[in-house]
Design a protein around this motif. Structure first.
Motif, PDB file in Angstrom:
ATOM      1  N   ILE A  34      -2.307 -64.155 -16.192  1.00 41.01           N
ATOM      2  CA  ILE A  34      -2.458 -63.313 -17.384  1.00 41.01           C
ATOM      3  C   ILE A  34      -1.278 -62.358 -17.433  1.00 41.01           C
ATOM      4  O   ILE A  34      -1.047 -61.591 -16.494  1.00 41.01           O
ATOM      5  N   ILE A  35      -0.519 -62.409 -18.515  1.00 39.15           N
ATOM      6  CA  ILE A  35       0.679 -61.573 -18.670  1.00 39.15           C
ATOM      7  C   ILE A  35       0.510 -60.666 -19.885  1.00 39.15           C
ATOM      8  O   ILE A  35       0.313 -61.153 -21.004  1.00 39.15           O
ATOM      9  N   VAL A  36       0.565 -59.371 -19.668  1.00 40.19           N
ATOM     10  CA  VAL A  36       0.464 -58.400 -20.755  1.00 40.19           C
ATOM     11  C   VAL A  36       1.871 -58.016 -21.185  1.00 40.19           C
ATOM     12  O   VAL A  36       2.681 -57.575 -20.364  1.00 40.19           O
ATOM     13  N   VAL A  37       2.178 -58.188 -22.460  1.00 39.94           N
ATOM     14  CA  VAL A  37       3.504 -57.843 -22.979  1.00 39.94           C
ATOM     15  C   VAL A  37       3.357 -56.912 -24.184  1.00 39.94           C
ATOM     16  O   VAL A  37       2.333 -56.918 -24.866  1.00 39.94           O
ATOM     17  N   ARG A  38       4.373 -56.131 -24.413  1.00 40.35           N
ATOM     18  CA  ARG A  38       4.387 -55.243 -25.575  1.00 40.35           C
ATOM     19  C   ARG A  38       5.798 -55.215 -26.141  1.00 40.35           C
ATOM     20  O   ARG A  38       6.733 -55.745 -25.528  1.00 40.35           O
ATOM     21  N   ASN A  39       5.952 -54.613 -27.292  1.00 33.54           N
ATOM     22  CA  ASN A  39       7.280 -54.487 -27.887  1.00 33.54           C
ATOM     23  C   ASN A  39       8.250 -54.012 -26.801  1.00 33.54           C
ATOM     24  O   ASN A  39       8.036 -52.970 -26.182  1.00 33.54           O
ATOM     25  N   PRO A  40       9.307 -54.775 -26.521  1.00 32.57           N
ATOM     26  CA  PRO A  40      10.201 -54.410 -25.418  1.00 32.57           C
ATOM     27  C   PRO A  40      10.896 -53.068 -25.607  1.00 32.57           C
ATOM     28  O   PRO A  40      11.265 -52.417 -24.616  1.00 32.57           O
ATOM     29  N   VAL A  41      11.067 -52.641 -26.861  1.00 32.34           N
ATOM     30  CA  VAL A  41      11.665 -51.320 -27.099  1.00 32.34           C
ATOM     31  C   VAL A  41      10.675 -50.237 -26.673  1.00 32.34           C
ATOM     32  O   VAL A  41      11.028 -49.282 -25.973  1.00 32.34           O
ATOM     33  N   THR A  42       9.424 -50.377 -27.087  1.00 32.04           N
ATOM     34  CA  THR A  42       8.390 -49.434 -26.678  1.00 32.04           C
ATOM     35  C   THR A  42       8.256 -49.435 -25.165  1.00 32.04           C
ATOM     36  O   THR A  42       8.105 -48.382 -24.532  1.00 32.04           O
ATOM     37  N   ARG A  43       8.297 -50.631 -24.573  1.00 32.04           N
ATOM     38  CA  ARG A  43       8.150 -50.756 -23.126  1.00 32.04           C
ATOM     39  C   ARG A  43       9.257 -50.018 -22.388  1.00 32.04           C
ATOM     40  O   ARG A  43       9.014 -49.332 -21.382  1.00 32.04           O
ATOM     41  N   ALA A  44      10.492 -50.141 -22.898  1.00 32.16           N
ATOM     42  CA  ALA A  44      11.633 -49.477 -22.267  1.00 32.16           C
ATOM     43  C   ALA A  44      11.491 -47.952 -22.340  1.00 32.16           C
ATOM     44  O   ALA A  44      11.762 -47.244 -21.362  1.00 32.16           O
ATOM     45  N   ILE A  45      11.069 -47.452 -23.493  1.00 33.94           N
ATOM     46  CA  ILE A  45      10.897 -46.006 -23.651  1.00 33.94           C
ATOM     47  C   ILE A  45       9.768 -45.506 -22.746  1.00 33.94           C
ATOM     48  O   ILE A  45       9.855 -44.440 -22.138  1.00 33.94           O
ATOM     49  N   SER A  46       8.708 -46.284 -22.635  1.00 33.16           N
ATOM     50  CA  SER A  46       7.603 -45.934 -21.750  1.00 33.16           C
ATOM     51  C   SER A  46       8.070 -45.893 -20.300  1.00 33.16           C
ATOM     52  O   SER A  46       7.725 -44.972 -19.547  1.00 33.16           O
ATOM     53  N   ASP A  47       8.854 -46.887 -19.916  1.00 31.69           N
ATOM     54  CA  ASP A  47       9.413 -46.949 -18.565  1.00 31.69           C
ATOM     55  C   ASP A  47      10.231 -45.694 -18.287  1.00 31.69           C
ATOM     56  O   ASP A  47      10.092 -45.041 -17.237  1.00 31.69           O
ATOM     57  N   TYR A  48      11.086 -45.343 -19.239  1.00 28.86           N
ATOM     58  CA  TYR A  48      11.932 -44.153 -19.093  1.00 28.86           C
ATOM     59  C   TYR A  48      11.086 -42.883 -19.003  1.00 28.86           C
ATOM     60  O   TYR A  48      11.360 -41.992 -18.191  1.00 28.86           O
ATOM     61  N   THR A  49      10.034 -42.801 -19.823  1.00 28.21           N
ATOM     62  CA  THR A  49       9.163 -41.631 -19.827  1.00 28.21           C
ATOM     63  C   THR A  49       8.506 -41.426 -18.467  1.00 28.21           C
ATOM     64  O   THR A  49       8.414 -40.295 -17.973  1.00 28.21           O
ATOM     65  N   GLN A  50       8.068 -42.522 -17.858  1.00 31.16           N
ATOM     66  CA  GLN A  50       7.457 -42.442 -16.526  1.00 31.16           C
ATOM     67  C   GLN A  50       8.469 -41.934 -15.498  1.00 31.16           C
ATOM     68  O   GLN A  50       8.168 -41.071 -14.671  1.00 31.16           O
ATOM     69  N   THR A  51       9.687 -42.474 -15.543  1.00 32.13           N
ATOM     70  CA  THR A  51      10.724 -42.058 -14.593  1.00 32.13           C
ATOM     71  C   THR A  51      11.108 -40.605 -14.810  1.00 32.13           C
ATOM     72  O   THR A  51      11.294 -39.838 -13.856  1.00 32.13           O
ATOM     73  N   LEU A  52      11.219 -40.211 -16.076  1.00 35.71           N
ATOM     74  CA  LEU A  52      11.599 -38.839 -16.420  1.00 35.71           C
ATOM     75  C   LEU A  52      10.587 -37.833 -15.874  1.00 35.71           C
ATOM     76  O   LEU A  52      10.958 -36.729 -15.467  1.00 35.71           O
ATOM     77  N   SER A  53       9.308 -38.206 -15.857  1.00 36.83           N
ATOM     78  CA  SER A  53       8.272 -37.300 -15.358  1.00 36.83           C
ATOM     79  C   SER A  53       8.433 -37.028 -13.866  1.00 36.83           C
ATOM     80  O   SER A  53       8.007 -35.991 -13.357  1.00 36.83           O
ATOM     81  N   LYS A  54       9.061 -37.970 -13.156  1.00 33.80           N
ATOM     82  CA  LYS A  54       9.266 -37.822 -11.714  1.00 33.80           C
ATOM     83  C   LYS A  54      10.662 -37.299 -11.386  1.00 33.80           C
ATOM     84  O   LYS A  54      10.864 -36.659 -10.349  1.00 33.80           O
ATOM     85  N   ARG A  55      11.624 -37.625 -12.271  1.00 34.50           N
ATOM     86  CA  ARG A  55      13.010 -37.224 -12.025  1.00 34.50           C
ATOM     87  C   ARG A  55      13.595 -36.611 -13.300  1.00 34.50           C
ATOM     88  O   ARG A  55      14.362 -37.253 -14.027  1.00 34.50           O
ATOM     89  N   PRO A  56      13.221 -35.379 -13.603  1.00 34.59           N
ATOM     90  CA  PRO A  56      13.664 -34.752 -14.854  1.00 34.59           C
ATOM     91  C   PRO A  56      15.172 -34.558 -14.980  1.00 34.59           C
ATOM     92  O   PRO A  56      15.673 -34.255 -16.066  1.00 34.59           O
ATOM     93  N   GLU A  57      15.897 -34.774 -13.885  1.00 33.07           N
ATOM     94  CA  GLU A  57      17.344 -34.583 -13.916  1.00 33.07           C
ATOM     95  C   GLU A  57      18.106 -35.810 -14.401  1.00 33.07           C
ATOM     96  O   GLU A  57      19.331 -35.755 -14.572  1.00 33.07           O
TER      97      GLU A  57
END
Length: 226
Positions: free
Chosen positions: A48-71
């Motif tokens: 089972i593979i869950v996929v979403r709009n790759p642009v949204t996915r990229a921004i979400s990925d960045y948001t998660q990283t930013l929360s841990k590494r704000p610099e």
């Protein structure tokens, strides 16, 4: 993460007659060695593979990283090798993961599409029961999970799971989910849609499913939460 020096099957709980054992790891789909290793372990497995709009996915990925590494640099800086020339940096993992057709090719070397089910991430938000019905059908299960098991959490911006037969607290994804995305330059969003479009078309053709991500090419940030 794939564990070295051990058989993943040995880590699974015992499965009795009539039961299905499931395991989830987001990195499997984009790990080159995963298809072969999983095929060696259990070639009849259902995927089972869950996929979403790759642009949204990229921004979400960045948001998660930013929360841990704000610099870290801005999304716009990381997304381009040369923004003036419009050269997308596809080596950045946040963008590379969204090239679904590339990853699917690796899996199709070992598994037929009949053993794969693709879940729409957008569908999970707007129609979670509908997506779960498809999953249950794919697994050969009775449709137990239905509309009555979900409610929309306006604060988080996505559905949460509840048990209608009791009064227990509904289960929602943790604090790391539902963060508001940073505002991204609309021009960057448009450029990313253009970059992903041929890969999306290839993915639709490979899976026989049209996820309609191109409908979000209006320049607005596709989705405000991760």
């Amino acid at each position: 993460m794939l564990l070295r020096g051990c058989n993943k099957l040995e880590l699974m709980p015992s499965t009795l007659e009539g039961q299905i054992t499931m395991e989830k790891t987001p990195s499997y789909f984009v790990t080159n060695s995963a298809p072969k290793r999983i095929h060696t372990m259990a070639r009849d497995i259902k995927l089972i593979i869950v996929v979403r709009n790759p642009v949204t996915r990229a921004i979400s990925d960045y948001t998660q990283t930013l929360s841990k590494r704000p610099e870290i640099p801005t999304f716009e800086v990381l997304a381009f090798k040369n923004r003036t020339l419009g050269l997308i940096d596809a080596s950045w993992s946040a963008l590379r993961i969204g090239i679904y057709a590339l990853h699917l090719e690796s899996w199709m070397q070992y598994f037929p599409l009949s053993q794969m089910h693709f879940v729409s991430g957008e569908g999970l938000i707007v129609d979670p029961a509908g997506e779960m019905a498809k999953v249950q059908d794919f697994l050969g299960l009775k449709r137990i999970v239905t509309d009555k098991h979900f409610y929309f959490n306006k604060t988080k911006g996505f559905p949460c799971l509840k048990k209608p037969e009791d009064s227990s607290t509904p289960r929602c994804l943790g604090k790391s989910k539902g963060r508001t995305h940073p505002k991204i330059d609309p021009d960057v969003i448009r450029r990313l849609h253009k970059f992903y479009k041929p890969f999306n078309m290839m993915f639709y053709q490979m899976t026989g499913q049209n996820f309609q991500w191109e409908l979000e090419e209006d320049g607005a940030s596709p989705g405000s939460r991760d």
